[in-house]
Motif scaffolding. Structure first.
Motif, mmCIF file in Angstrom:
data_model
loop_
_atom_site.group_PDB
_atom_site.id
_atom_site.type_symbol
_atom_site.label_atom_id
_atom_site.label_comp_id
_atom_site.label_asym_id
_atom_site.label_seq_id
_atom_site.Cartn_x
_atom_site.Cartn_y
_atom_site.Cartn_z
ATOM 1 N N PRO A 63 25.917 -32.647 -10.619
ATOM 2 C CA PRO A 63 25.344 -32.237 -11.891
ATOM 3 C C PRO A 63 23.946 -32.841 -12.109
ATOM 4 N N LEU A 64 23.246 -32.224 -13.038
ATOM 5 C CA LEU A 64 21.942 -32.747 -13.457
ATOM 6 C C LEU A 64 21.692 -32.199 -14.852
ATOM 7 N N ARG A 65 21.053 -32.996 -15.678
ATOM 8 C CA ARG A 65 20.774 -32.561 -17.052
ATOM 9 C C ARG A 65 19.279 -32.626 -17.301
ATOM 10 N N LEU A 66 18.721 -31.517 -17.709
ATOM 11 C CA LEU A 66 17.309 -31.446 -18.062
ATOM 12 C C LEU A 66 17.158 -31.465 -19.578
ATOM 13 N N SER A 67 16.081 -32.069 -20.024
ATOM 14 C CA SER A 67 15.779 -32.091 -21.447
ATOM 15 C C SER A 67 14.345 -31.653 -21.668
ATOM 16 N N CYS A 68 14.101 -31.090 -22.843
ATOM 17 C CA CYS A 68 12.754 -30.650 -23.200
ATOM 18 C C CYS A 68 12.509 -31.029 -24.649
ATOM 19 N N ALA A 69 11.513 -31.854 -24.869
ATOM 20 C CA ALA A 69 11.156 -32.271 -26.216
ATOM 21 C C ALA A 69 9.934 -31.488 -26.679
ATOM 22 N N ALA A 70 9.996 -31.006 -27.905
ATOM 23 C CA ALA A 70 8.915 -30.191 -28.447
ATOM 24 C C ALA A 70 8.204 -30.935 -29.571
ATOM 25 N N SER A 71 6.917 -30.742 -29.654
ATOM 26 C CA SER A 71 6.138 -31.350 -30.737
ATOM 27 C C SER A 71 4.947 -30.458 -31.041
ATOM 28 N N GLY A 72 4.361 -30.666 -32.183
ATOM 29 C CA GLY A 72 3.149 -29.946 -32.530
ATOM 30 C C GLY A 72 3.347 -28.830 -33.533
ATOM 31 N N ARG A 73 4.543 -28.371 -33.702
ATOM 32 C CA ARG A 73 4.815 -27.380 -34.736
ATOM 33 C C ARG A 73 6.319 -27.358 -34.974
ATOM 34 N N THR A 74 6.752 -26.601 -35.925
ATOM 35 C CA THR A 74 8.170 -26.528 -36.242
ATOM 36 C C THR A 74 8.849 -25.535 -35.299
ATOM 37 N N PHE A 75 9.562 -26.067 -34.316
ATOM 38 C CA PHE A 75 10.224 -25.222 -33.344
ATOM 39 C C PHE A 75 11.621 -24.817 -33.787
ATOM 40 N N ARG A 76 12.040 -25.341 -34.927
ATOM 41 C CA ARG A 76 13.395 -25.053 -35.366
ATOM 42 C C ARG A 76 13.639 -23.564 -35.554
ATOM 43 N N SER A 77 12.586 -22.804 -35.853
ATOM 44 C CA SER A 77 12.753 -21.378 -36.131
ATOM 45 C C SER A 77 12.458 -20.494 -34.929
ATOM 46 N N TYR A 78 12.386 -21.096 -33.743
ATOM 47 C CA TYR A 78 12.028 -20.326 -32.545
ATOM 48 C C TYR A 78 13.092 -20.497 -31.464
ATOM 49 N N ALA A 79 13.412 -19.402 -30.806
ATOM 50 C CA ALA A 79 14.296 -19.484 -29.652
ATOM 51 C C ALA A 79 13.611 -20.289 -28.544
ATOM 52 N N MET A 80 14.425 -20.886 -27.701
ATOM 53 C CA MET A 80 13.891 -21.649 -26.580
ATOM 54 C C MET A 80 14.616 -21.245 -25.308
#
Length: 127
Positions: free
Chosen positions: A17-34
């Motif tokens: 197994p392996l787990r990838l993470s992606c941190a977002a900054s700079g705007r409100t990503f809560r309302s956007y699909a990823m």
């Protein structure tokens, strides 16, 4: 300035197994699909998985279905990709991306719909 930063890539044996993470900054990503995409050497970038802005809808590429799980932490504005039963053909640079359209009802698998991209993280699966 929109910024996405992936982490968690590395070298793993087939079946692991392996787990990838992606941190977002700079705007409100809560309302956007990823989403997660990947690109292997000599190949085009391909879709891996996507999650809707509210987290209730997820889609996967057939090649990773039942092995990978995408999730998001609304509070931390981050998205993760849990990869299980990895295969050598999963070797690629993995990118996270955010949708260009706010509150799209269903997540897209088309890279043209995603306007912000991370720099990528290398995943290598040895046989």
């Amino acid at each position: 300035q929109v910024q996405l930063v992936e982490s968690g890539g590395g070298l793993v044996q087939a079946g692991g197994p392996l787990r990838l993470s992606c941190a977002a900054s700079g705007r409100t990503f809560r309302s956007y699909a990823m989403a997660w995409f990947r690109q292997a050497p000599g190949k085009e970038r391909e879709f891996v998985a996507a999650i809707s802005w509210i987290g209730g809808s997820k889609i996967y590429a057939d090649s990773v279905k039942d092995r990978f799980i995408i999730s998001r932490d609304i509070a931390k504005i981050a998205v993760s990709l849990q990869m299980n039963s990895l295969k050598p053909e999963d070797t690629a640079v993995y990118y996270c991306a955010t949708d260009s359209i706010r509150t799209r009802r269903r997540p897209s698998d088309d890279p043209a719909d995603f306007g912000s991209w991370g720099q990528g993280t290398q995943v290598t699966v040895s046989s």
